[in-house]
Write a protein that holds these residues in place. Structure first.
Motif, PDB file in Angstrom:
ATOM      1  N   ARG A 135     -15.652  -7.760   1.053  1.00 38.71           N
ATOM      2  CA  ARG A 135     -14.255  -8.130   1.267  1.00 38.71           C
ATOM      3  C   ARG A 135     -13.531  -8.231  -0.082  1.00 38.71           C
ATOM      4  N   VAL A 136     -12.558  -7.351  -0.270  1.00 38.28           N
ATOM      5  CA  VAL A 136     -11.764  -7.333  -1.501  1.00 38.28           C
ATOM      6  C   VAL A 136     -10.414  -7.961  -1.203  1.00 38.28           C
ATOM      7  N   GLY A 137     -10.109  -9.045  -1.909  1.00 36.98           N
ATOM      8  CA  GLY A 137      -8.855  -9.750  -1.698  1.00 36.98           C
ATOM      9  C   GLY A 137      -7.936  -9.612  -2.900  1.00 36.98           C
ATOM     10  N   ALA A 149      -4.573  -1.425  -3.381  1.00 39.05           N
ATOM     11  CA  ALA A 149      -5.204  -1.789  -2.105  1.00 39.05           C
ATOM     12  C   ALA A 149      -5.365  -0.581  -1.197  1.00 39.05           C
ATOM     13  N   ARG A 150      -4.422   0.348  -1.233  1.00 40.19           N
ATOM     14  CA  ARG A 150      -4.543   1.546  -0.398  1.00 40.19           C
ATOM     15  C   ARG A 150      -5.765   2.368  -0.789  1.00 40.19           C
ATOM     16  N   VAL A 151      -6.016   2.487  -2.077  1.00 43.63           N
ATOM     17  CA  VAL A 151      -7.166   3.268  -2.537  1.00 43.63           C
ATOM     18  C   VAL A 151      -8.469   2.526  -2.244  1.00 43.63           C
ATOM     19  N   ILE A 152      -8.503   1.234  -2.509  1.00 43.24           N
ATOM     20  CA  ILE A 152      -9.705   0.443  -2.238  1.00 43.24           C
ATOM     21  C   ILE A 152     -10.023   0.472  -0.743  1.00 43.24           C
ATOM     22  N   GLY A 153      -9.007   0.372   0.082  1.00 43.72           N
ATOM     23  CA  GLY A 153      -9.213   0.445   1.529  1.00 43.72           C
ATOM     24  C   GLY A 153      -9.720   1.799   1.969  1.00 43.72           C
ATOM     25  N   ALA A 154      -9.204   2.861   1.332  1.00 48.18           N
ATOM     26  CA  ALA A 154      -9.635   4.211   1.690  1.00 48.18           C
ATOM     27  C   ALA A 154     -11.100   4.443   1.351  1.00 48.18           C
ATOM     28  N   ALA A 158     -13.290  -3.784   2.956  1.00 47.68           N
ATOM     29  CA  ALA A 158     -12.476  -4.628   3.830  1.00 47.68           C
ATOM     30  C   ALA A 158     -11.437  -5.341   2.960  1.00 47.68           C
ATOM     31  N   THR A 159     -10.192  -4.912   3.042  1.00 54.40           N
ATOM     32  CA  THR A 159      -9.167  -5.432   2.141  1.00 54.40           C
ATOM     33  C   THR A 159      -8.225  -6.390   2.865  1.00 54.40           C
ATOM     34  N   HIS A 160      -7.794  -7.395   2.135  1.00 55.84           N
ATOM     35  CA  HIS A 160      -6.742  -8.297   2.598  1.00 55.84           C
ATOM     36  C   HIS A 160      -6.041  -8.836   1.354  1.00 55.84           C
ATOM     37  N   ALA A 161      -4.966  -9.600   1.534  1.00 56.34           N
ATOM     38  CA  ALA A 161      -4.174 -10.033   0.394  1.00 56.34           C
ATOM     39  C   ALA A 161      -3.550 -11.392   0.665  1.00 56.34           C
ATOM     40  N   TRP A 162      -3.129 -12.028  -0.453  1.00 53.42           N
ATOM     41  CA  TRP A 162      -2.386 -13.278  -0.376  1.00 53.42           C
ATOM     42  C   TRP A 162      -1.088 -13.111  -1.133  1.00 53.42           C
ATOM     43  N   SER A 163      -0.003 -13.656  -0.583  1.00 51.99           N
ATOM     44  CA  SER A 163       1.297 -13.617  -1.233  1.00 51.99           C
ATOM     45  C   SER A 163       1.994 -14.955  -1.038  1.00 51.99           C
ATOM     46  N   ARG A 164       2.769 -15.341  -2.033  1.00 60.17           N
ATOM     47  CA  ARG A 164       3.506 -16.608  -1.920  1.00 60.17           C
ATOM     48  C   ARG A 164       4.519 -16.562  -0.792  1.00 60.17           C
ATOM     49  N   ALA A 185     -11.881 -18.113   0.824  1.00 58.81           N
ATOM     50  CA  ALA A 185     -13.180 -18.289   1.473  1.00 58.81           C
ATOM     51  C   ALA A 185     -13.693 -17.005   2.103  1.00 58.81           C
ATOM     52  N   ASN A 186     -12.808 -16.046   2.306  1.00 61.60           N
ATOM     53  CA  ASN A 186     -13.193 -14.763   2.893  1.00 61.60           C
ATOM     54  C   ASN A 186     -13.059 -13.606   1.913  1.00 61.60           C
ATOM     55  N   THR A 187     -13.197 -13.917   0.627  1.00 63.54           N
ATOM     56  CA  THR A 187     -13.070 -12.903  -0.418  1.00 63.54           C
ATOM     57  C   THR A 187     -14.336 -12.845  -1.266  1.00 63.54           C
ATOM     58  N   ASP A 188     -14.901 -11.643  -1.376  1.00 67.12           N
ATOM     59  CA  ASP A 188     -16.067 -11.414  -2.234  1.00 67.12           C
ATOM     60  C   ASP A 188     -15.657 -10.927  -3.628  1.00 67.12           C
ATOM     61  N   ILE A 189     -14.657 -10.056  -3.677  1.00 66.44           N
ATOM     62  CA  ILE A 189     -14.122  -9.570  -4.950  1.00 66.44           C
ATOM     63  C   ILE A 189     -12.642  -9.902  -4.967  1.00 66.44           C
ATOM     64  N   LEU A 190     -12.238 -10.753  -5.901  1.00 62.55           N
ATOM     65  CA  LEU A 190     -10.847 -11.182  -6.007  1.00 62.55           C
ATOM     66  C   LEU A 190     -10.161 -10.373  -7.102  1.00 62.55           C
ATOM     67  N   VAL A 191      -9.118  -9.635  -6.731  1.00 62.95           N
ATOM     68  CA  VAL A 191      -8.329  -8.853  -7.681  1.00 62.95           C
ATOM     69  C   VAL A 191      -7.009  -9.584  -7.900  1.00 62.95           C
ATOM     70  N   VAL A 192      -6.779 -10.034  -9.127  1.00 56.79           N
ATOM     71  CA  VAL A 192      -5.607 -10.851  -9.433  1.00 56.79           C
ATOM     72  C   VAL A 192      -4.555  -9.984 -10.115  1.00 56.79           C
ATOM     73  N   LEU A 193      -3.420  -9.826  -9.449  1.00 56.76           N
ATOM     74  CA  LEU A 193      -2.293  -9.058  -9.992  1.00 56.76           C
ATOM     75  C   LEU A 193      -0.999  -9.839  -9.790  1.00 56.76           C
TER      76      LEU A 193
END
Length: 313
Positions: A135-137, A149-154, A158-164, A185-193
């Motif tokens: 799970r990549v968040g 995220a589009r490329v990682i999903g392709a 399993a991609t998801h995201a958080w936004s304010r 809690a549901n993220t294995d790889i956290l990508v911070v941008l």
């Protein structure tokens, strides 16, 4: 109309050449090199400008930021109340996606482990989970994150995201502070941008990393930061790597750049360090972007990608 360029430690000659090529009918002057009358400057093209420089230009109309993050400009206490245009460029997004994809795959496929085995002349195959099990968040879901995220999903992750705040998204989007714990809690790889604001400063800290999934397919969570160095508490990251709270990390940005030779990050385990080169601004593409915006502005059209100062991005 005259435009002033200030680029910190970038290759100023390359930037001036591309700007003059993109807008040959305009005058461009380089801060610290060319003589100019401050009153003639209508546009400032800048990256990490000296504090007070922009306020010294009495007829300045627009400030163009030449990189993705605008925190260096916003930190100027004397920043004039003028439109600040952030950089949105397909080239920049593609470069960031390349770097993010490289880091996700490096940790997913155990690259650091295999490099260590190669150095030790050891042949041993490690267990390899499927991409769909990882799970990549994305913490922050702006233009750069959406592209990546589009490329990682392709690739099957399993991609998801958080936004304010809420926005259109083609992946599961967790919105607001209350949704952050579930997202982590549901993220294995956290990508911070994320952009760097008062609300996000040192958001990558011990509490956040402890909240990441500890039971995922990789055997522990990974943090990847290509946002801003101020987003991370570097002491907490070193501690998390040394105590296996994090299985690994990739950092392209740092609180102090260049990263000091005595920083403990250099020797932290399972950490990939790159010198803030994940998405370098391309002078040709950015010069064309700025030239188009200037032309539109002078024709009475609205500027695109103007920073909302109340949000900091």
């Amino acid at each position: 109309m005259t435009a002033l360029l200030t680029t910190a430690n970038w290759d100023s000659d390359a930037w001036m050449h591309q700007l003059r090529t993109a807008a040959p009918d305009r005058r461009f002057v380089l801060e610290g090199v060319d003589a100019y009358d401050p009153a003639e400057i209508r546009y400032a093209l800048t990256w990490k400008p000296p504090q007070g420089l922009l306020s010294s230009l009495p007829n300045l109309e627009v400030i163009f930021n030449l990189g993705a993050g605008v925190d260096a400009v916003l930190s100027d206490p004397d920043l004039p109340d003028l439109p600040l245009v952030r950089l949105v460029d397909e080239n920049l997004a593609s470069r960031m996606t390349e770097w993010v994809t490289l880091q996700v795959l490096a940790h997913h496929r155990g690259t650091l482990t295999y490099l260590a085995q190669q150095k030790a002349h050891r042949w041993h195959e490690e267990p390899q989970p499927l991409a769909s099990e990882v799970r990549v968040g994305f913490l922050g879901y702006g233009v750069l994150a959406q592209h990546a995220a589009r490329v990682i999903g392709a690739l099957g992750f399993a991609t998801h995201a958080w936004s304010r705040t809420g926005k259109d998204a083609d992946i599961k989007l967790h919105v607001g502070a209350d949704a952050l714990p579930e997202f982590l809690a549901n993220t294995d790889i956290l990508v911070v941008l994320l952009p760097l604001t008062d609300a996000t400063r040192k958001i990558i800290n011990a509490d956040l990393m402890a909240g990441l999934a500890q039971d995922g397919a990789l055997g522990g969570p990974v943090v990847i930061n290509a946002g801003r160095g101020g987003l991370q508490d570097e002491d907490d990251i070193v501690a998390a790597l040394n105590t296996n709270v994090l299985k690994g990390a990739s950092l392209d940005v740092f609180q102090t750049e260049p990263l000091p030779a005595d920083s403990p990050l250099w020797t932290a385990p399972n950490l990939i360090i790159t010198p803030h080169n994940s998405a370098v601004s391309d002078p040709r593409a950015v010069s064309r972007y700025v030239a188009r915006q200037m032309q539109a502005f002078e024709a009475g059209e609205p500027l695109q990608n103007v920073v909302d100062r109340s949000r900091g991005y």
